[in-house]
Design a protein around this motif. Structure first.
Motif, PDB file in Angstrom:
ATOM      1  N   PRO A   1      75.838  22.566  48.672  1.00 29.20           N
ATOM      2  CA  PRO A   1      76.128  21.534  49.684  1.00 29.20           C
ATOM      3  C   PRO A   1      75.528  21.890  51.038  1.00 29.20           C
ATOM      4  CG  PRO A   1      78.077  22.878  49.315  1.00 29.20           C
ATOM      5  CD  PRO A   1      77.032  23.406  48.382  1.00 29.20           C
ATOM      6  N   VAL A   2      74.206  21.803  51.135  1.00 30.56           N
ATOM      7  CA  VAL A   2      73.515  22.310  52.334  1.00 30.56           C
ATOM      8  C   VAL A   2      73.821  21.479  53.580  1.00 30.56           C
ATOM      9  CG1 VAL A   2      71.654  23.461  51.077  1.00 30.56           C
ATOM     10  CG2 VAL A   2      71.387  21.068  51.725  1.00 30.56           C
ATOM     11  N   GLU A   3      74.048  20.193  53.391  1.00 32.77           N
ATOM     12  CA  GLU A   3      74.326  19.360  54.564  1.00 32.77           C
ATOM     13  C   GLU A   3      75.614  19.834  55.253  1.00 32.77           C
ATOM     14  OE1 GLU A   3      73.641  15.230  53.535  1.00 32.77           O
ATOM     15  OE2 GLU A   3      74.772  14.629  55.339  1.00 32.77           O
ATOM     16  N   GLU A   4      76.633  20.048  54.445  1.00 30.38           N
ATOM     17  CA  GLU A   4      77.913  20.495  54.988  1.00 30.38           C
ATOM     18  C   GLU A   4      77.795  21.899  55.593  1.00 30.38           C
ATOM     19  OE1 GLU A   4      77.340  19.072  52.112  1.00 30.38           O
ATOM     20  OE2 GLU A   4      78.878  17.597  51.607  1.00 30.38           O
ATOM     21  N   ILE A   5      77.097  22.770  54.893  1.00 29.96           N
ATOM     22  CA  ILE A   5      76.923  24.149  55.373  1.00 29.96           C
ATOM     23  C   ILE A   5      76.185  24.152  56.716  1.00 29.96           C
ATOM     24  CG2 ILE A   5      75.770  26.352  54.909  1.00 29.96           C
ATOM     25  CD1 ILE A   5      77.957  26.155  52.936  1.00 29.96           C
ATOM     26  N   CYS A   6      75.104  23.362  56.811  1.00 34.64           N
ATOM     27  CA  CYS A   6      74.325  23.329  58.056  1.00 34.64           C
ATOM     28  C   CYS A   6      75.159  22.763  59.207  1.00 34.64           C
ATOM     29  CB  CYS A   6      73.043  22.509  57.879  1.00 34.64           C
ATOM     30  SG  CYS A   6      71.837  23.318  56.807  1.00 34.64           S
ATOM     31  N   ALA A   7      76.020  21.780  58.911  1.00 37.15           N
ATOM     32  CA  ALA A   7      76.867  21.200  59.967  1.00 37.15           C
ATOM     33  C   ALA A   7      77.815  22.264  60.517  1.00 37.15           C
ATOM     34  CB  ALA A   7      77.655  20.012  59.410  1.00 37.15           C
ATOM     35  N   ILE A   8      78.383  23.041  59.628  1.00 38.53           N
ATOM     36  CA  ILE A   8      79.308  24.102  60.076  1.00 38.53           C
ATOM     37  C   ILE A   8      78.551  25.163  60.871  1.00 38.53           C
ATOM     38  CG2 ILE A   8      80.900  25.915  59.289  1.00 38.53           C
ATOM     39  CD1 ILE A   8      81.520  24.058  56.844  1.00 38.53           C
ATOM     40  N   ALA A   9      77.362  25.559  60.372  1.00 42.50           N
ATOM     41  CA  ALA A   9      76.550  26.552  61.087  1.00 42.50           C
ATOM     42  C   ALA A   9      76.240  26.057  62.501  1.00 42.50           C
ATOM     43  CB  ALA A   9      75.256  26.831  60.326  1.00 42.50           C
ATOM     44  N   ARG A  10      75.874  24.795  62.592  1.00 39.85           N
ATOM     45  CA  ARG A  10      75.524  24.210  63.897  1.00 39.85           C
ATOM     46  C   ARG A  10      76.704  24.295  64.858  1.00 39.85           C
ATOM     47  NH1 ARG A  10      73.402  20.310  61.643  1.00 39.85           N
ATOM     48  NH2 ARG A  10      75.073  18.797  61.902  1.00 39.85           N
ATOM     49  N   GLU A  11      77.878  23.926  64.342  1.00 42.28           N
ATOM     50  CA  GLU A  11      79.112  23.991  65.136  1.00 42.28           C
ATOM     51  C   GLU A  11      79.339  25.390  65.690  1.00 42.28           C
ATOM     52  OE1 GLU A  11      82.237  21.311  62.911  1.00 42.28           O
ATOM     53  OE2 GLU A  11      83.044  23.336  63.291  1.00 42.28           O
TER      54      GLU A  11
ATOM     55  N   VAL B   1      65.759  16.079  44.415  1.00 43.66           N
ATOM     56  CA  VAL B   1      66.855  15.393  45.112  1.00 43.66           C
ATOM     57  C   VAL B   1      66.281  14.855  46.420  1.00 43.66           C
ATOM     58  CG1 VAL B   1      68.707  16.788  44.116  1.00 43.66           C
ATOM     59  CG2 VAL B   1      67.562  17.573  46.209  1.00 43.66           C
ATOM     60  N   PRO B   2      66.915  13.860  47.016  1.00 43.27           N
ATOM     61  CA  PRO B   2      66.387  13.343  48.280  1.00 43.27           C
ATOM     62  C   PRO B   2      66.466  14.436  49.338  1.00 43.27           C
ATOM     63  CG  PRO B   2      68.149  11.929  47.384  1.00 43.27           C
ATOM     64  CD  PRO B   2      68.158  13.194  46.588  1.00 43.27           C
ATOM     65  N   VAL B   3      65.369  14.621  50.081  1.00 38.43           N
ATOM     66  CA  VAL B   3      65.380  15.582  51.187  1.00 38.43           C
ATOM     67  C   VAL B   3      65.055  14.817  52.459  1.00 38.43           C
ATOM     68  CG1 VAL B   3      64.319  17.637  52.188  1.00 38.43           C
ATOM     69  CG2 VAL B   3      64.720  17.538  49.727  1.00 38.43           C
ATOM     70  N   ALA B   4      66.101  14.433  53.195  1.00 31.85           N
ATOM     71  CA  ALA B   4      65.914  13.786  54.489  1.00 31.85           C
ATOM     72  C   ALA B   4      66.306  14.818  55.536  1.00 31.85           C
ATOM     73  CB  ALA B   4      66.784  12.545  54.585  1.00 31.85           C
ATOM     74  N   LEU B   5      65.296  15.395  56.170  1.00 31.35           N
ATOM     75  CA  LEU B   5      65.572  16.537  57.056  1.00 31.35           C
ATOM     76  C   LEU B   5      66.439  16.151  58.248  1.00 31.35           C
ATOM     77  CD1 LEU B   5      62.154  18.420  56.856  1.00 31.35           C
ATOM     78  CD2 LEU B   5      64.332  19.047  55.806  1.00 31.35           C
ATOM     79  N   GLN B   6      66.307  14.911  58.710  1.00 32.64           N
ATOM     80  CA  GLN B   6      67.150  14.491  59.836  1.00 32.64           C
ATOM     81  C   GLN B   6      68.608  14.355  59.419  1.00 32.64           C
ATOM     82  OE1 GLN B   6      65.737  11.276  62.206  1.00 32.64           O
ATOM     83  NE2 GLN B   6      63.860  12.355  62.770  1.00 32.64           N
ATOM     84  N   LYS B   7      68.842  14.233  58.129  1.00 29.98           N
ATOM     85  CA  LYS B   7      70.214  14.135  57.630  1.00 29.98           C
ATOM     86  C   LYS B   7      70.770  15.530  57.327  1.00 29.98           C
ATOM     87  CE  LYS B   7      72.844  11.419  54.340  1.00 29.98           C
ATOM     88  NZ  LYS B   7      72.815  11.258  52.883  1.00 29.98           N
ATOM     89  N   ILE B   8      69.962  16.351  56.696  1.00 36.55           N
ATOM     90  CA  ILE B   8      70.410  17.713  56.362  1.00 36.55           C
ATOM     91  C   ILE B   8      70.635  18.523  57.637  1.00 36.55           C
ATOM     92  CG2 ILE B   8      69.740  19.875  55.212  1.00 36.55           C
ATOM     93  CD1 ILE B   8      68.175  18.194  53.176  1.00 36.55           C
ATOM     94  N   GLN B   9      69.743  18.298  58.598  1.00 40.62           N
ATOM     95  CA  GLN B   9      69.834  18.993  59.893  1.00 40.62           C
ATOM     96  C   GLN B   9      69.881  20.510  59.799  1.00 40.62           C
ATOM     97  OE1 GLN B   9      71.641  17.483  63.416  1.00 40.62           O
ATOM     98  NE2 GLN B   9      72.229  15.566  62.425  1.00 40.62           N
ATOM     99  N   ALA B  10      69.116  21.067  58.874  1.00 40.08           N
ATOM    100  CA  ALA B  10      68.902  22.519  58.892  1.00 40.08           C
ATOM    101  C   ALA B  10      67.998  22.832  60.079  1.00 40.08           C
ATOM    102  CB  ALA B  10      68.233  22.956  57.595  1.00 40.08           C
ATOM    103  N   ASP B  11      68.188  23.987  60.675  1.00 38.99           N
ATOM    104  CA  ASP B  11      67.262  24.396  61.744  1.00 38.99           C
ATOM    105  C   ASP B  11      65.893  24.695  61.147  1.00 38.99           C
ATOM    106  OD1 ASP B  11      69.026  24.326  63.998  1.00 38.99           O
ATOM    107  OD2 ASP B  11      70.027  26.089  63.156  1.00 38.99           O
ATOM    108  N   ILE B  12      65.928  25.261  59.970  1.00 41.92           N
ATOM    109  CA  ILE B  12      64.690  25.654  59.280  1.00 41.92           C
ATOM    110  C   ILE B  12      64.827  25.235  57.814  1.00 41.92           C
ATOM    111  CG2 ILE B  12      63.157  27.589  58.713  1.00 41.92           C
ATOM    112  CD1 ILE B  12      64.674  29.175  60.984  1.00 41.92           C
TER     113      ILE B  12
END
Lengths: 388, 388
Positions: free
Chosen positions: B168-178, B194-205
């Motif tokens: 669950p990278v989207e959720e993980i990245c949101a917590i990291a950002r916080e 799988v769909p990769v929408a970088l603006q949605k996942i919001q990983a830094d890298i």
């Protein structure tokens, strides 16, 4: 000398005088390349894990024979800059250490050395050479005038890029060895243009391109490091091949070469390239075009009102010839030559000078040089792109 | 669902269940690839200096649209391990810093992180995950139990390699950002599966492969870094693109991408790959094979007397499915499956366990899985390669 233009893929109609930049791949080598790629796609797992590595080992063996070295001492890399980065990254430079080089090296090499020297406080010492070069002895004296007790490594081109000059690397390496200094030769323009027998040159480190004068597809080069020094150099990219418990010999190959998924077909074409050169008696082909290169030099120097950069002998001039040209717009002049005369030739800045460099290989003929001569004459007469 | 086997180059007769390892390139993409290579050889200087860079920019733009990000924030790299090396080399890790990751990451990633952490005294913290995973919440709780005040960066796979699990990278990245921690997602198996929408996942890298699930030729991958962080990362290879006077945006591309002579044709095929996926309604193709992957999982788990590694839902399982298999000779078992049953499937060590992983894509059918089932049944019955 039979012209081999039909063996190459270069589009007819262009006077292609820029082999030196990116080489040019003959049809049989190119076809072998694309066959390997097809074989890969027909069974990717078998190719990447079983057959490909075997082909790779065979290719390395063929290259080692060609270069007169042990197959365990060379690894395939993308290009000579990649090799330089491996060396510079792991050299463990200390503040005050000096890298002795010349002021005629390739721009990307200067960038990489400057980067690593700046990080460590080491000095990248670009020894200024008086042009024209007069003799080997003159070169050696000028170069070693830059030597100090802090010189850790000597770096120089086998044949330079923008000035097209062959340097006496065998003599330089012998002197370095005597003084206990690591020698590193950038052979981007070496193998295929001049004989490269690594056991004779005895550089500690030699990086060379196969995709230039050996005529393989792009992205195919090698790095040789003599056995005693191999353990010093970590891979630029840490991947499957890396093992902290490094041992020399075979591990050196895995260490630097196993980099995960990539298309390594260009590396596999090296035996085909060597066969191609054998079949066409390349020693003679090279000699013929070297002669043509040297013979034309005075004509172009006169046209450009300049002097050859070195004596026009095999000691200094191979199949590349540069002449200083007076222009304030080198990029525009190069574009003009291509678009209006279909002459492909580089006009390059190096330091505060501009050089026009022709390179000749088996698809060229005197006609190409004549077209260049006519074009330059015309440009001088009808534009202000070249100053007189 | 129309089977697309005839669009691929995979040799008939093989039950190719190992798409996950190196992808497989459909004919139209492969042909475009080789056309670019031919165009290069027909006029190397024009291709490398004029047309090629234009194609490259167009390709990057198409990929950015596909990934939903700014084209100035992605650079082409050979493979995700290359991207990881760029990050790890320049992260300026200090003694005591921690990289939080899982114990299910790709082996080459572990090697690279271990190398750079050892150099700096940082800690590569592989958080142990209980298998089977139970839920996203369970995963998130287990993963973040490893968080400390020293955690500098979070690194995890979008979809793991040997275990084939979607995280669950989207959720993980949101917590990291916080928490103000840099997030870095290894998307080797992401885009195209799988769909990769970088603006949605919001990983830094985010580093991803195009040569796997996007089906381009090998050696075609990308590294995304969000604008604010780009200035931190030096190129792995210092070459023409490097400029000490770094500015973000366009320079980021030159910086990492201008690496001297190489064949960058694989990068250029990305728009063709995207068109191919559009033409064949890839969202549906992926959904179909995801379903087939999930449906077959219980059957193989029963055969191997094991349990699925996670709930068999889109949250965790895409087109890769791994099951634990009891064998003391995984390499021999894999070879046996290929040689005696023409089933290409990896049997991989990960930690102290062995996993068999099938992956499905548009050239596969239920027949391939049935052949695998029959082969495993036969091997269990007639050899001692699989323990019961």
């Amino acid at each position: 000398m039979q012209n081999l233009a039909s063996e190459f893929l270069i589009r007819p109609g262009i006077a292609y005088l820029n082999f030196g930049a990116f080489g040019a791949c003959p049809r049989p080598i190119f076809e072998r390349y694309q066959q390997y790629q097809l074989e890969l796609e027909q069974e990717p797992a078998q190719f990447m894990q079983v057959n490909g590595p075997q082909y790779l080992a065979q290719s390395r063996k063929a290259l080692a024979t060609y270069l007169n070295c042990d197959a365990d001492d060379i690894v395939y890399i993308t290009n000579p800059s990649y090799g330089l980065n491996i060396i510079a990254k792991s050299l463990q430079l200390q503040a005050g250490d000096e890298i002795l080089t010349t002021n005629l090296e390739y721009g990307a090499s200067d960038k990489a050395w400057n980067y690593y020297c700046k990080k460590s406080g080491a000095i990248y010492k670009r020894q200024s050479l008086r042009l024209p070069l007069e003799s080997k002895e003159d070169f050696i004296a000028q170069f070693f005038a830059g030597l100090t007790a802090n010189t850790k490594l000597i770096f120089l081109s086998h044949i330079t890029s923008s000035t097209g000059l062959r340097f006496p690397v065998e003599e330089i390496c012998a002197i370095a060895r005597e003084k206990g200094i690591i020698s590193f030769v950038d052979g981007a323009h070496g193998p295929g243009q001049v004989p490269v027998a690594l056991q004779k040159i005895q550089a500690d480190i030699y990086t060379g391109a196969c995709h230039k004068w050996m005529m393989t597809p792009k992205g195919s080069s090698f790095l040789y490091i003599q056995k005693e020094l191999q353990h010093l150099f970590d891979p630029l990219m840490i991947s499957w091949g890396y093992d902290p418990a490094f041992t020399a010999g075979k591990s050196f190959i895995e260490y630097h070469q196993q980099q995960g998924t990539r298309d390594f077909s260009a590396f596999l074409t090296i035996p085909t390239a060597i066969d191609f050169m054998k079949k066409h008696d390349w020693v003679n082909v090279a000699a013929h075009y070297r002669k043509l290169t040297q013979q034309n030099a005075p004509v172009f120097c006169e046209l450009l009102q300049t002097k050859p950069l070195a004596p026009l002998t095999d000691d200094f001039i191979g199949q590349l010839c540069s002449a200083e040209i007076k222009t304030s717009e080198p990029e525009k002049l190069q574009r003009h030559l291509f678009e209006n005369y279909q002459v492909e030739i580089p006009v390059m800045r190096h330091g505060d000078k501009i050089f026009m460099r022709y390179s000749l290989n088996a698809f060229n003929s005197q006609d190409d040089l004549d077209r260049l001569f006519a074009a330059i004459t015309d440009i001088k007469k009808n534009t202000n792109l070249i100053e007189s």
